[in-house]
Each structure stands twice: as C-alpha cells, then as structure tokens.
Design a protein around this motif. Structure first.
Motif, PDB file in Angstrom:
ATOM      1  N   ARG A 442       0.854  -1.186   0.000  1.00 54.28           N
ATOM      2  CA  ARG A 442       0.000   0.000   0.000  1.00 54.28           C
ATOM      3  C   ARG A 442       0.889   1.234   0.000  1.00 54.28           C
ATOM      4  O   ARG A 442       2.059   1.186   0.394  1.00 54.28           O
ATOM      5  CB  ARG A 442      -0.949   0.021   1.208  1.00 54.28           C
ATOM      6  CG  ARG A 442      -0.302   0.252   2.547  1.00 54.28           C
ATOM      7  CD  ARG A 442      -1.358   0.321   3.646  1.00 54.28           C
ATOM      8  NE  ARG A 442      -0.788   0.646   4.946  1.00 54.28           N
ATOM      9  CZ  ARG A 442      -0.565   1.885   5.368  1.00 54.28           C
ATOM     10  NH1 ARG A 442      -0.867   2.920   4.593  1.00 54.28           N
ATOM     11  NH2 ARG A 442      -0.046   2.110   6.567  1.00 54.28           N
ATOM     12  N   CYS A 443       0.330   2.338  -0.436  1.00 51.41           N
ATOM     13  CA  CYS A 443       1.110   3.556  -0.628  1.00 51.41           C
ATOM     14  C   CYS A 443       1.076   4.450   0.609  1.00 51.41           C
ATOM     15  O   CYS A 443       0.039   4.562   1.278  1.00 51.41           O
ATOM     16  CB  CYS A 443       0.593   4.345  -1.821  1.00 51.41           C
ATOM     17  SG  CYS A 443       0.834   3.515  -3.401  1.00 51.41           S
ATOM     18  N   VAL A 444       2.215   5.074   0.909  1.00 46.55           N
ATOM     19  CA  VAL A 444       2.311   6.088   1.952  1.00 46.55           C
ATOM     20  C   VAL A 444       2.901   7.337   1.307  1.00 46.55           C
ATOM     21  O   VAL A 444       4.046   7.314   0.826  1.00 46.55           O
ATOM     22  CB  VAL A 444       3.200   5.629   3.120  1.00 46.55           C
ATOM     23  CG1 VAL A 444       3.408   6.764   4.116  1.00 46.55           C
ATOM     24  CG2 VAL A 444       2.598   4.422   3.814  1.00 46.55           C
ATOM     25  N   PHE A 445       2.125   8.433   1.280  1.00 48.76           N
ATOM     26  CA  PHE A 445       2.559   9.661   0.633  1.00 48.76           C
ATOM     27  C   PHE A 445       3.340  10.539   1.612  1.00 48.76           C
ATOM     28  O   PHE A 445       3.082  10.513   2.828  1.00 48.76           O
ATOM     29  CB  PHE A 445       1.348  10.432   0.102  1.00 48.76           C
ATOM     30  CG  PHE A 445       0.695   9.782  -1.085  1.00 48.76           C
ATOM     31  CD1 PHE A 445       1.053  10.163  -2.370  1.00 48.76           C
ATOM     32  CD2 PHE A 445      -0.260   8.792  -0.924  1.00 48.76           C
ATOM     33  CE1 PHE A 445       0.458   9.560  -3.483  1.00 48.76           C
ATOM     34  CE2 PHE A 445      -0.864   8.187  -2.017  1.00 48.76           C
ATOM     35  CZ  PHE A 445      -0.499   8.572  -3.299  1.00 48.76           C
ATOM     36  N   PRO A 446       4.279  11.329   1.118  1.00 44.84           N
ATOM     37  CA  PRO A 446       5.025  12.231   2.008  1.00 44.84           C
ATOM     38  C   PRO A 446       4.148  13.385   2.482  1.00 44.84           C
ATOM     39  O   PRO A 446       3.183  13.766   1.806  1.00 44.84           O
ATOM     40  CB  PRO A 446       6.171  12.724   1.118  1.00 44.84           C
ATOM     41  CG  PRO A 446       5.661  12.586  -0.281  1.00 44.84           C
ATOM     42  CD  PRO A 446       4.762  11.385  -0.274  1.00 44.84           C
ATOM     43  N   ASP A 447       4.487  13.930   3.670  1.00 45.70           N
ATOM     44  CA  ASP A 447       3.754  15.084   4.181  1.00 45.70           C
ATOM     45  C   ASP A 447       4.345  16.362   3.587  1.00 45.70           C
ATOM     46  O   ASP A 447       5.197  16.330   2.693  1.00 45.70           O
ATOM     47  CB  ASP A 447       3.774  15.102   5.708  1.00 45.70           C
ATOM     48  CG  ASP A 447       5.190  15.163   6.270  1.00 45.70           C
ATOM     49  OD1 ASP A 447       6.132  15.506   5.529  1.00 45.70           O
ATOM     50  OD2 ASP A 447       5.365  14.857   7.466  1.00 45.70           O
ATOM     51  N   GLU A 448       3.900  17.509   4.105  1.00 47.42           N
ATOM     52  CA  GLU A 448       4.342  18.788   3.564  1.00 47.42           C
ATOM     53  C   GLU A 448       5.843  19.003   3.730  1.00 47.42           C
ATOM     54  O   GLU A 448       6.465  19.738   2.956  1.00 47.42           O
ATOM     55  CB  GLU A 448       3.576  19.927   4.242  1.00 47.42           C
ATOM     56  CG  GLU A 448       2.081  19.913   3.940  1.00 47.42           C
ATOM     57  CD  GLU A 448       1.360  21.045   4.637  1.00 47.42           C
ATOM     58  OE1 GLU A 448       2.017  21.791   5.408  1.00 47.42           O
ATOM     59  OE2 GLU A 448       0.145  21.215   4.399  1.00 47.42           O
ATOM     60  N   ALA A 449       6.431  18.348   4.737  1.00 46.98           N
ATOM     61  CA  ALA A 449       7.871  18.479   4.964  1.00 46.98           C
ATOM     62  C   ALA A 449       8.676  17.491   4.131  1.00 46.98           C
ATOM     63  O   ALA A 449       9.910  17.462   4.224  1.00 46.98           O
ATOM     64  CB  ALA A 449       8.180  18.288   6.442  1.00 46.98           C
ATOM     65  N   GLY A 450       7.988  16.680   3.320  1.00 43.45           N
ATOM     66  CA  GLY A 450       8.682  15.703   2.493  1.00 43.45           C
ATOM     67  C   GLY A 450       9.017  14.414   3.206  1.00 43.45           C
ATOM     68  O   GLY A 450       9.812  13.609   2.708  1.00 43.45           O
ATOM     69  N   LEU A 451       8.413  14.175   4.381  1.00 43.56           N
ATOM     70  CA  LEU A 451       8.686  12.972   5.166  1.00 43.56           C
ATOM     71  C   LEU A 451       7.607  11.924   4.930  1.00 43.56           C
ATOM     72  O   LEU A 451       6.406  12.225   5.008  1.00 43.56           O
ATOM     73  CB  LEU A 451       8.751  13.304   6.662  1.00 43.56           C
ATOM     74  CG  LEU A 451       9.822  14.303   7.108  1.00 43.56           C
ATOM     75  CD1 LEU A 451       9.652  14.618   8.583  1.00 43.56           C
ATOM     76  CD2 LEU A 451      11.213  13.764   6.835  1.00 43.56           C
TER      77      LEU A 451
END
Length: 543
Positions: A442-451
């Motif tokens: 499954r996919c995990v997208f980065p947050d606004e900080a790129g983490l």
C-alpha cells in the motif's frame, strides 16, 4: 581508537606487560584504600589530554591486597579473579599470577601509568568514582494493567552515572503489598541486555551520558510459563544494578489471558538472547537454529507453517513436527503436542564476522491464525577450523566486538554532508506489513515536509519499497540527532538490488526512527528520501 583497544585487550586478553612509572619507596604499605569503582581514562602520546571510553575497574578487598575486575564498553562483560597490592605510592595489579601492571598514585583518588612498547606510547589514569547514584529510567512494556497473552515484550530504558551491569526480570503472583518483598519473587531472566540504538528518543534527551545509545533494553517473555499458565493477575519486576551495587526496581501488574488465546505460541531455543551463532568452515558455516511452537486446539500448525526471518528477510521454513519430551509434558492435549519441535539451518557465510542481527519465527496455523514465535538478538562468529593456542587467544569475541563497535563510531557521518541533495519528488513509498507473502503493498505519501511517515508495533515486520529505479545505487542511514547519521537500525536490512528495506523492531525498540536513504542514478543524479518509522507498544490493552 585502536590504541585504546590495545590497552583493554592487553590488560585482560593478550597478556602483554604494561610498563609504568618507576617504583618509589615501598614503605608506608596500605597508604591508600582503593576499594570501590574507578573510571579509566586514556591519553594518546601522553599529551595531557585524557578522554573517557566507558571502561571501569572495580577494586574489592583490603587496601593491601584483593581482587579487581575490568568492565568495558556496553557488553557488561568483565574479567575478574585478579589480585592487587598497594605499596606506598604504587599499585601493582596481577592477572592470574602472570602479568603485573603497575600504577602510581597522584593522590588518594587518582592513579596514573604509562604504556610504552618501544613503537608508541600512551598514558592512562584511574579516577575514583564518588557519590555514585542509582540507575534511572522507565519500565514501559507491558503497561500497567495490560492484558497479555502468548509472547510479550518486556522492555524499557535505563541509564546510570556510571555503568549498568545487570538487568533482571522477576514475577510474583502475590498481592501488591506482599509483592514488595523480593523473597516472593521468581526469576524470569537474569541477563537482559541493553541494545545499541534501541531508544533514539532517550539518547537525544540524555546525549551527555556516555551510555545514552545503549539505554534501551528488552526481553521476549513467553507468558505460558508464568503463574497459572499465564492466566490471571500477576506482577512483573525489573531490577537494574550498576557497577557499584546500587539498584533501582520497577514493577507493573498485568493480567494474563492465555485461556482465551487462539494464536500460535512458542519459543526460540538457540541461539541464546544476545548469544553467539557459530559457523565452521567444515560445516559450510551452517548454524542450526532450534525452537518449538504450538497453537490452541482445535487448530494445528502444518509442517511448513513456520517461517524464519533474519533482519526482516525470510530465509525459509522451519523443519517442523519433531518430538520434544519437555514440551509434550508441559503442554498435553494440543494437536502438535508430539511434534512441537523444529529447526532451521542458517547460512552464516552471508553475514560479517562479529556482526549483530535479529531472528524471528512466524507461525501460521490451519485456521489462518498467525503470530511471532520468540525473538533473538545474536552475534555471528565464523571459524576456519584451523585451531591453535595462539589463534584461539587472538580470536576473542568480546575484544573483536569492541573493535567493530568503535570502528562504526568512526564511520558516523554528518547530516550536513547530504544537505545539497534534493528530496525525492512527492511520490509515495510502498509498504507491506506482516509475514504473509501475498500481502499487497500500500502507498504512503510524504507530508508537507517531504517525510514519509508510518507506524508499526513492536515485533511487527515491515517491508518498504524505497525506490522503483532498478538501475540506481542506494545507501541508508539512521538520523541519530540533528546533525549525526549512523547505521540503519539493528535487525534491519536494505536490499540494494531491489531497493527494499526490511525491519522487525524487536523488544526494547520504541519511539521514532528517522531513516535517510540516498539514491544515485546511473547518470550520477542524486536524491534523498526521509522515512520516519514510529514504533509503538504492542501490548497496551487495559483490563
């Protein structure tokens, strides 16, 4: 740093002679009482710049003769049985009647000596530890009033102003008031080990403590061997003791519920916790890993139902359905009672000598119930079968372990070295949990900080596809603090060919782990990806 190892190894393991300052008057015997704990400092080339490497010497007995013990690094390993004598301003320490090391007293709390073998020299000194404090820390798993079953992680963290030399776990089935009396306690484990890198949060909070990177401790306990087969209330007690004998105790009350358990359970027998898996060339460096497993009736474990994982990577399936008289006697009436034992041969040639790893078994029964079976941290030791007194003397596990750990310390990098590398585009990473091979990513997208952030439980296996570029090169690091990078967490694997990161956070691992991956494409372009893995307690249900 190699010179430091030379002294420690010389002192205990190799038997060279330390040449100290010239002898002074032998009168005034017993002028100095040295009983107690002393810190050991080093000074390369004797330039009056002493530094501490975590080593201690403990003296006991009278001021004129007695015994001394050397404790070093974080193995909590020590060598003892030596004698010493104090004569005037000199201290002579003799190792098993062979080699004598002589130091000179500067004052009642300081001893100095010089090492000189003709090629190079350095100074060392001992400083007496005064006002030693008790160990401090926390007992975190299981939580107070947690409902537990099967194998549970008993873990927390501990530090001390000197060195923690012992962590022991006990249980009691008495009332809270009577449980304060240690005479009512029964030993569960007397050699719980502190693990490097297990608690980055504690290491950052206590960065000034020399042992901060070894604060985390953990032990996997099979609750079926606790009171009433692990059913009903009982207490767990952890006692941490430092080199001076000061101790601190933590206790929690938990509620066992094995009577209603449906998942498989069992234990790994070899290697021992933080023990050695030894491989010999004549045996193709194979090490036989033994254990056992059962599952509650009416289900059973098939012959191919147990997978073996080292550092999160599956190696194969256990050879199962072997008779174990001890297990058959303790657990009558299960479907696999007369075939609970099993083994797997691990090819140690795939690993570096003296490297540290984690081992797990995962069992799936006939009804699809699944769970981890035990856990082990272990070290690899490879032998070429050419034995001699000298080769045996030179291949000392603990000494080589120290050299390996200190070499890794030298390889620490600064995060600023990669500051110029751009962060990967906002693309997701693919993750898979558990030991079932056909589980979908499954996919995990980065947050606004790129983490990229994800949460796992203690003992839960994760598989992360860091990159889809099959032609790139990739390296990985753990962010130890704001500016320092270290190796990826103990018990993890980065497959550079498939660009996949595997990890099973073992007992003692808890908190947030930021992993930095640097990727270099075939055209030389570089990018980086930050993945934050938060390890949460597995057992936190209240009654």
């Amino acid at each position: 740093m190699k010179r430091i190892l030379v002294f420690v190894s010389v002192l205990v393991l190799w038997g060279f002679i330390l040449n100290a300052s010239p002898q002074v008057s032998m009168s005034n015997a017993a002028a100095y009482d040295i009983t107690g704990v002393w810190r050991l400092y080093y000074d390369d080339y004797c330039i009056d710049s002493y530094y501490f490497e975590g080593d201690y010497i403990k003296f006991s007995g009278s001021s004129t003769s007695g015994a001394w013990e050397l404790y070093y690094l974080f193995t909590r390993y020590y060598d003892s049985g030596m004698t010493y004598q104090v004569s005037g301003a000199n201290l002579a320490m003799t190792e098993y009647g062979y080699d004598t090391i002589t130091g000179t007293f500067v004052n009642n709390n300081t001893i100095e000596a010089v090492y000189n073998d003709g090629d190079y020299f350095f100074c060392f000194k001992l400083e007496r530890v005064v006002n030693d404090q008790k160990p401090f820390g926390n007992f975190e798993l299981p939580a107070e009033r947690a409902v537990v079953s099967g194998s549970i992680s008993i873990s927390g963290w501990v530090l001390d102003d000197t060195m923690v030399t012992s962590i022991k776990i006990y249980y009691s089935s008495v009332s809270a008031s009577a449980a304060k009396d240690s005479n009512n306690w029964y030993l569960v484990e007397d050699e719980v080990t502190c693990l490097w890198g297990a608690r980055p949060d504690v290491a950052n909070a206590y960065w000034y403590n020399y042992y901060c990177d070894f604060a985390g401790w953990g032990y996997m306990c099979l609750t079926y061997f606790l009171p009433n087969g692990g059913y009903g209330p009982y207490m767990l007690h952890v006692v941490a003791t430092d080199i001076a004998g000061n101790s601190t105790t933590w206790s929690v009350t938990v509620y066992g519920n094995n009577a209603n358990r449906v998942k498989p359970f069992g234990a790994i027998d070899t290697p021992g916790q933080c023990g050695w898996a030894e491989g010999y060339a004549s045996e193709n460096y194979l090490f036989r890993n033994w254990g056992w497993a059962l599952t509650p009736w009416p289900n059973s474990i098939p012959s191919n139902g147990i997978g073996v994982y080292v550092d999160g990577v599956k190696l194969g399936n256990v050879t199962y359905d072997l008779y174990r008289s001890d297990i058959a006697g303790f657990f009558p009436g299960y479907a696999n009672t007369y075939g609970a034992g099993g083994y797997f041969d691990i090819d140690l040639s795939k690993y570096e000598d003296f490297s540290q790893h984690t081992l797990y078994w995962y069992a799936v029964d006939s009804d699809g119930n699944k769970d981890g079976i035990g856990s082990r941290y272990f070290y690899v030791s490879l032998w070429d079968d050419t034995w001699s007194a000298e080769s045996s003397k030179s291949k000392t596990n603990f000494a080589s372990l120290i050299e390996n750990k200190r070499a890794k310390e030298k390889k620490k990098l600064s995060r600023t070295q990669f500051a110029h590398i751009p962060v990967n585009p906002p693309e997701p990473i693919s993750i898979k949990r558990g030991s079932i091979e056909n589980t979908e990513y499954r996919c995990v997208f980065p947050d606004e900080a790129g983490l990229n952030r994800l949460t796992v439980k203690t003992g839960e296996r994760i598989e992360i596809k860091v990159s889809e570029d099959q032609f790139s090169d990739i390296t990985g690091y753990t962010v130890l603090n704001e500016n320092t990078l270290g190796p990826l967490p103990v018990g993890s694997t980065l497959d550079k060919k498939s660009k996949t990161f595997y990890w099973v956070p073992g007992p003692g691992f808890m908190g947030k782990y930021e992993c930095l991956f640097i990727e270099k494409g075939k055209n030389g372009e570089m990018s980086k990806r930050n993945i934050v893995i938060e390890v949460n307690p597995k057992f936190q249900n209240n009654r």
